[in-house]
Every structure is written in structure tokens, then in C-alpha cells.
Design a protein around this motif. Structure first.
Motif: not given
Length: 329
Positions: A164, A169-170, A173-174, A176-177
Motif C-alpha cells: 500500500l 493511492t494505496g 486508501a489506507m 481512509v480505511h
């Protein structure tokens, strides 16, 4: 690796707080702030109550997100485990609690007008979503507690983290997760907003404490590790003068210590909610008493009087009655 400023200065408070916006988060937070503000203003204009405390909590929650994603902390978070862990902890355990105390779902439902008869507007969609099986599953403790735990162990003890971190982007995304996991984990526990699971206060406190030992244990495991857990932070920029293992120990310490902060925050909030709900019930009883002229109280006093009479002269009479033959066939 992306850095906005190219070369990172040695780690210091001023460089950590230097403005370095991550547009995804900045625009997201601004949008959420404006939407929430619009909802609150609509309620106030209508003459409805919307507590200022909730507005403050929401703004503070968004501020914590901005501070961890739009400052130097985010740049250091790409190269230092400790800075990354600080981001992870704030986004998964502090921001969600503050945002949930802002009661965004309640505000949404109250600010949106119901659609006309037979039509489905935004409000109806929100209600349908809240009642959906999907939301029932993702907000159930049997789902949220393992998810909360897996987000720690599954991320840092597997190659997933390095994968990630290798792309922007990874990384987004992390982040946001982390925020999403925190929100679903604390949502049933904070219980300001309506949701499919409304456990009682004792259950909520138990749910809170079920996740925490795993969290503390993870922090200790990272502190005690004698090798580097993730490759991403193996070679920090030489200019930072950082010893990677020491930095990893700091990261573990941050994780371990941070478990206490949300626990304390949530417990304080729960105690207040609990007291408020007791107070509301007492007020409800008072209103009921006014309506039925204290009928409940009158009935209770009559009952006490009957007990009194029975205990004073009632015992021998009761005994005599017991010896008399029963009128039967």
C-alpha cells in the motif's frame, strides 16, 4: 515516495506542523464542514435545538483529520514509522470519536425534508441504508472488533503495508480505511446517532474493552520487536538522522499509549450520556405523574399502608384464618 517539499528537514514540531495539503483529505473535510454547517443552520433557523457541543466536536474531529493528513506529519508519515503510527492512531481512534460525538446521522435525518408521499428522497435513502442488512453486519461488534484488530495485525505483520505504501493511492486508501474502521467500531459504542445496534451502557463499555487488550498487545509487540517489521521505513532519508529501530520502538509506544486516550474519552462521554438518559427518564416520569395526578404514587402509598396494617394487627388474624376449615365440597 512522494514528498511535497522534496527534501525533508530534520524532524521538529514546526516542520511537522508545516502546511502540506493532501487534496483528497482537505477537500473532503471542507465539504463535510460545509454540509454539517448547512444542516445545523437549517435547524437553528427553524427554531430547533442543535447543541453547540456537537458542532464543536464535529469541527474538532475534522481538524484532527486535517492536522494528520495536510501537514508535515503526512510527509514524515511516508518515511518514519513513528509519524505514520501517529497518523494511524489519530485517524482510527481520535477523529472517529469526535466526529461521532457530532451526531452527523441525526443531523442529516433532521435537516433533510421528507420526500412527498410515495416518493423516495435522500432522507428515505439514508433511513433505508441504516435499516439495511449491510449496515447491520458492518456495525455489529462481531464484525467491528475483529476488523479493528485485523487492521493492526493484518497490516503491519504482513507484506500488505509495504504494498500500500508504495503508491500514493494505496497510502490514501489506507488512511481512509483507518478512519472508516474507527467510525464503525465506535459508532455502536458512542451511541449518539441512531444505528442498527443499540446495546445498553454496560454492553457498550464491554465492547470498548474487548478491542483494547489486542491494541495494547500490538503496541508492546512493536516496541519489543528486535527486527524491522516493515520495509517501507528501513531507509529513512539520511538527513533525518533517525535510528530505524529506535523509531519503531517509538511507534510501538505511541500505539500502546494511544489506547488509553480514546478509552478515557469514550468512558467520559458514556458516563455523560448515561446520566443524561437517566435524567430524561426521570423527566419523563415527572411528566407522566403530572398527567395522571400522581396515580402511581397514590397507588404505592396505598400499598405501603396495607403492608403496615398487615404487620401491626394482621399476623394473628392471618394465623387464625389459616386454621379455619376451607369451605369446600
Amino acid at each position: 515516495m512522494h514528498h511535497h517539499g522534496g527534501v525533508l528537514k530534520p524532524y521538529s514540531l514546526s516542520s511537522a506542523l508545516a502546511w502540506s495539503p493532501d487534496w483528497v483529505f482537505l477537500l473532503g473535510c471542507v465539504a463535510l464542514l460545509l454540509l454539517y454547517g448547512a444542516g445545523a443552520v437549517r435547524l437553528w433557523r427553524r427554531g430547533d435545538r442543535w447543541p453547540a457541543g456537537r458542532v464543536i466536536a464535529w469541527v474538532a474531529g475534522l481538524a484532527t483529520v486535517v492536522l494528520t493528513t495536510c501537514t508535515g506529519v503526512n510527509d514524515y508519515g511516508m518515511v518514519l514509522f513513528s509519524a505514520h503510527m501517529l497518523q494511524h492512531m489519530v485517524l482510527s481512534m481520535l477523529s472517529p470519536i469526535l466526529l461521532l460525538l457530532g451526531a452527523p446521522i441525526t443531523l442529516t435525518l433532521r435537516a433533510l425534508h421528507p420526500a412527498g408521499k410515495g416518493r423516495r428522497g435522500v432522507r428515505e435513502l439514508v433511513v433505508a441504508l441504516l435499516h439495511s442488512r449491510y449496515v447491520r453486519v458492518i456495525s455489529h461488534p462481531a464484525f467491528t472488533i475483529p476488523l479493528f484488530v485485523a487492521s493492526l495485525y493484518g497490516l503491519y505483520f504482513t507484506p500488505l503495508f509495504d504494498t500500500l505504501m508504495s503508491s500514493r493511492t494505496g497510502h490514501i486508501a489506507m488512511m481512509v480505511h483507518f478512519l472508516a474502521v474507527g467510525l464503525v467500531f465506535f459508532w455502536p459504542i458512542m451511541g449518539v446517532d441512531p444505528g442498527p445496534h443499540r446495546p445498553g451502557y454496560v454492553m457498550r463499555i464491554l465492547e470498548l474493552f474487548m478491542g483494547m487488550p489486542f491494541h495494547a498487545f500490538f503496541g508492546v509487540a512493536v516496541m519489543m520487536a528486535s527486527n524491522l517489521l516493515v520495509d517501507t521505513f528501513a531507509h529513512p532519508p539520511a538527513g533525518l538522522g533517525v535510528n530505524t529501530l529506535d523509531d519503531q520502538k517509538i511507534a510501538g509506544g505511541i500505539t500502546w499509549a494511544f489506547g488509553e486516550i480514546p478509552t478515557a474519552l469514550v468512558l467520559i462521554a458514556l458516563v455523560f450520556q448515561w446520566a443524561n438518559s437517566e435524567e430524561r427518564q426521570a423527566r419523563r416520569r415527572d411528566r407522566a405523574a403530572e398527567r395522571d395526578g400522581d396515580a402511581e404514587l397514590v397507588a404505592y402509598n396505598a400499598y405501603l399502608a396495607s403492608l403496615e396494617a398487615r404487620s401491626q394487627g394482621g399476623a394473628p388474624r392471618a394465623a387464625a384464618a389459616a386454621v379455619q376449615p376451607v369451605d369446600g365440597p
